[in-house]
Design a protein around this motif. Structure first.
Motif, mmCIF file in Angstrom:
data_model
loop_
_atom_site.group_PDB
_atom_site.id
_atom_site.type_symbol
_atom_site.label_atom_id
_atom_site.label_comp_id
_atom_site.label_asym_id
_atom_site.label_seq_id
_atom_site.Cartn_x
_atom_site.Cartn_y
_atom_site.Cartn_z
ATOM 1 N N ASP A 23 0.846 -1.200 0.000
ATOM 2 C CA ASP A 23 0.000 0.000 0.000
ATOM 3 C C ASP A 23 0.879 1.246 0.000
ATOM 4 N N SER A 24 1.039 1.826 -1.165
ATOM 5 C CA SER A 24 1.903 2.996 -1.309
ATOM 6 C C SER A 24 1.274 4.259 -0.743
ATOM 7 N N SER A 25 -0.002 4.199 -0.397
ATOM 8 C CA SER A 25 -0.665 5.382 0.160
ATOM 9 C C SER A 25 -0.287 5.626 1.614
ATOM 10 N N ILE A 26 0.312 4.620 2.271
ATOM 11 C CA ILE A 26 0.707 4.765 3.669
ATOM 12 C C ILE A 26 2.047 5.485 3.734
ATOM 13 N N SER A 27 2.105 6.533 4.514
ATOM 14 C CA SER A 27 3.305 7.373 4.551
ATOM 15 C C SER A 27 4.313 6.950 5.607
ATOM 16 N N GLU A 28 3.968 6.004 6.476
ATOM 17 C CA GLU A 28 4.896 5.558 7.521
ATOM 18 C C GLU A 28 6.216 5.098 6.906
ATOM 19 N N GLN A 29 7.321 5.614 7.436
ATOM 20 C CA GLN A 29 8.637 5.265 6.909
ATOM 21 C C GLN A 29 9.099 3.933 7.471
ATOM 22 N N LEU A 30 9.656 3.092 6.611
ATOM 23 C CA LEU A 30 10.191 1.812 7.054
ATOM 24 C C LEU A 30 11.537 2.031 7.740
ATOM 25 N N PHE A 31 11.846 1.138 8.672
ATOM 26 C CA PHE A 31 13.055 1.276 9.474
ATOM 27 C C PHE A 31 14.306 1.318 8.613
ATOM 28 N N SER A 32 14.379 0.450 7.613
ATOM 29 C CA SER A 32 15.587 0.357 6.793
ATOM 30 C C SER A 32 15.859 1.654 6.034
ATOM 31 N N GLN A 33 14.838 2.468 5.820
ATOM 32 C CA GLN A 33 15.018 3.719 5.075
ATOM 33 C C GLN A 33 15.740 4.783 5.897
ATOM 34 N N THR A 34 15.868 4.547 7.203
ATOM 35 C CA THR A 34 16.514 5.526 8.076
ATOM 36 C C THR A 34 17.941 5.138 8.446
ATOM 37 N N LEU A 35 18.399 3.964 8.004
ATOM 38 C CA LEU A 35 19.680 3.439 8.456
ATOM 39 C C LEU A 35 20.756 3.527 7.388
ATOM 40 N N SER A 36 21.994 3.649 7.833
ATOM 41 C CA SER A 36 23.118 3.482 6.917
ATOM 42 C C SER A 36 23.264 1.995 6.607
ATOM 43 N N ASP A 37 23.947 1.686 5.527
ATOM 44 C CA ASP A 37 24.137 0.282 5.139
ATOM 45 C C ASP A 37 24.875 -0.489 6.226
ATOM 46 N N SER A 38 25.839 0.144 6.861
ATOM 47 C CA SER A 38 26.642 -0.573 7.864
ATOM 48 C C SER A 38 25.805 -0.937 9.081
ATOM 49 N N VAL A 39 24.955 -0.014 9.539
ATOM 50 C CA VAL A 39 24.111 -0.305 10.696
ATOM 51 C C VAL A 39 23.047 -1.334 10.343
ATOM 52 N N TYR A 40 22.487 -1.211 9.143
ATOM 53 C CA TYR A 40 21.490 -2.182 8.690
ATOM 54 C C TYR A 40 22.084 -3.590 8.687
ATOM 55 N N ASN A 41 23.258 -3.722 8.106
ATOM 56 C CA ASN A 41 23.892 -5.043 8.042
ATOM 57 C C ASN A 41 24.244 -5.560 9.435
ATOM 58 N N LEU A 42 24.693 -4.683 10.298
ATOM 59 C CA LEU A 42 25.056 -5.075 11.652
ATOM 60 C C LEU A 42 23.873 -5.699 12.385
#
Length: 284
Positions: free
Chosen positions: A157-176
């Motif tokens: 549902d693209s109408s929902i504006s809630e940001q996903l967690f991965s969109q706020t992280l750097s690649d290094s923190v995401y991978n960690l």
């Protein structure tokens, strides 16, 4: 507030849920808020005894019941906000029956609907629990943002504006945090001042710590202790020597190694932390 207790209260209710067919798989990691003070990734099967003892000591469950709960979980992602509010998002093999038995008003739970998902609110603690699929369960005081993020992924549902967690992280923190394939518990914080008291045992210490990463493994075969490797990144390289000296003073008598391992980095290794100490560090 005990973060471990919140995690395990959610876990104890994973005996039941209504399975929703024909939805996209939802990564539980994506449901957390992206501005928390600390995040943990817990590979539950590698730390079942820790989870079991926490259920027993904090939730008062019998050992057999606690073990049955732990066996149903794979990975738990936990966050604690700057305000101390925890969130839990877990994956596992969650049975699809016994909703009425596990989450009824006699046991203190009241059902309601948020964004077309059934949410159960515990009338005493006011924690909200949602189990929208056979592989997702999440818990928070204010669960609505997590419900919206689930719907965004599950129903595309693209109408929902809630940001996903991965969109706020750097690649290094995401991978960690997300790509942790080890059996260790991983903790990350970009707001470490929240936990200075727990780490140094002082409330008046002000150091320019930018972030820290902690890796917790079993301590030399000792059942009730973790071995912690803590990597601290300073915001100003000029403060590294002074902070190293401060840490050595604060941890005097503790069998840990403290050294500068980079221009802005300090590493504390072989730091023993008891299970009870870990729970107290997570208490808010």
């Amino acid at each position: 507030m005990r973060l471990a207790l919140i995690t395990l209260v959610g876990a104890s209710l994973l005996f039941s849920c209504k399975s929703t067919p024909d939805i996209a798989p939802v990564d539980p990691f994506e449901l957390l808020d992206g501005d928390a003070a600390v995040y943990l990734t817990i590979p539950v099967q590698a730390h079942q005894n820790f989870v079991v003892s926490a259920i027993q000591n904090l939730a008062g469950a019998a050992e057999n019941d606690a073990r049955k709960i732990a066996e149903r979980l794979d990975t738990a992602y936990v966050s604690v906000g700057v305000n101390g509010e925890p969130q839990l998002s877990a994956s596992g093999k969650i049975p699809t029956s016994f909703v009425g038995m596990a989450l009824n008003e006699k046991k203190g739970w009241k059902a309601s609907v948020i964004a077309q998902q059934t949410v159960y609110t515990h009338q005493q603690t006011l924690y909200q629990l949602c189990m929208p699929s056979s592989s997702n369960a999440f818990l928070a005081h204010d669960i609505e943002p997590m419900v919206h993020r689930f719907n965004k992924v599950a129903y595309s549902d693209s109408s929902i504006s809630e940001q996903l967690f991965s969109q706020t992280l750097s690649d290094s923190v995401y991978n960690l945090l997300h790509e942790n394939v080890s059996e260790d518990i991983v903790m990350y914080s970009s707001v470490p001042s929240v936990f200075i008291k727990s780490m140094l045992g002082k409330t008046d210490v002000k150091t320019p710590i930018e972030s820290f990463v902690a890796v917790l493994s079993q301590y030399r075969g000792v059942e009730d202790q973790f071995n912690v490797r803590l990597t601290i990144t300073m915001s100003d390289a000029r403060t590294v020597k002074a902070t190293t000296a401060l840490l050595k003073t604060a941890l005097f008598g503790v069998p840990a190694k403290i050294s500068q391992t980079g221009q802005r980095q300090i590493t504390i290794s072989d730091l023993p932390v008891s299970k009870s100490r870990l729970l107290s560090m997570l208490k808010r």
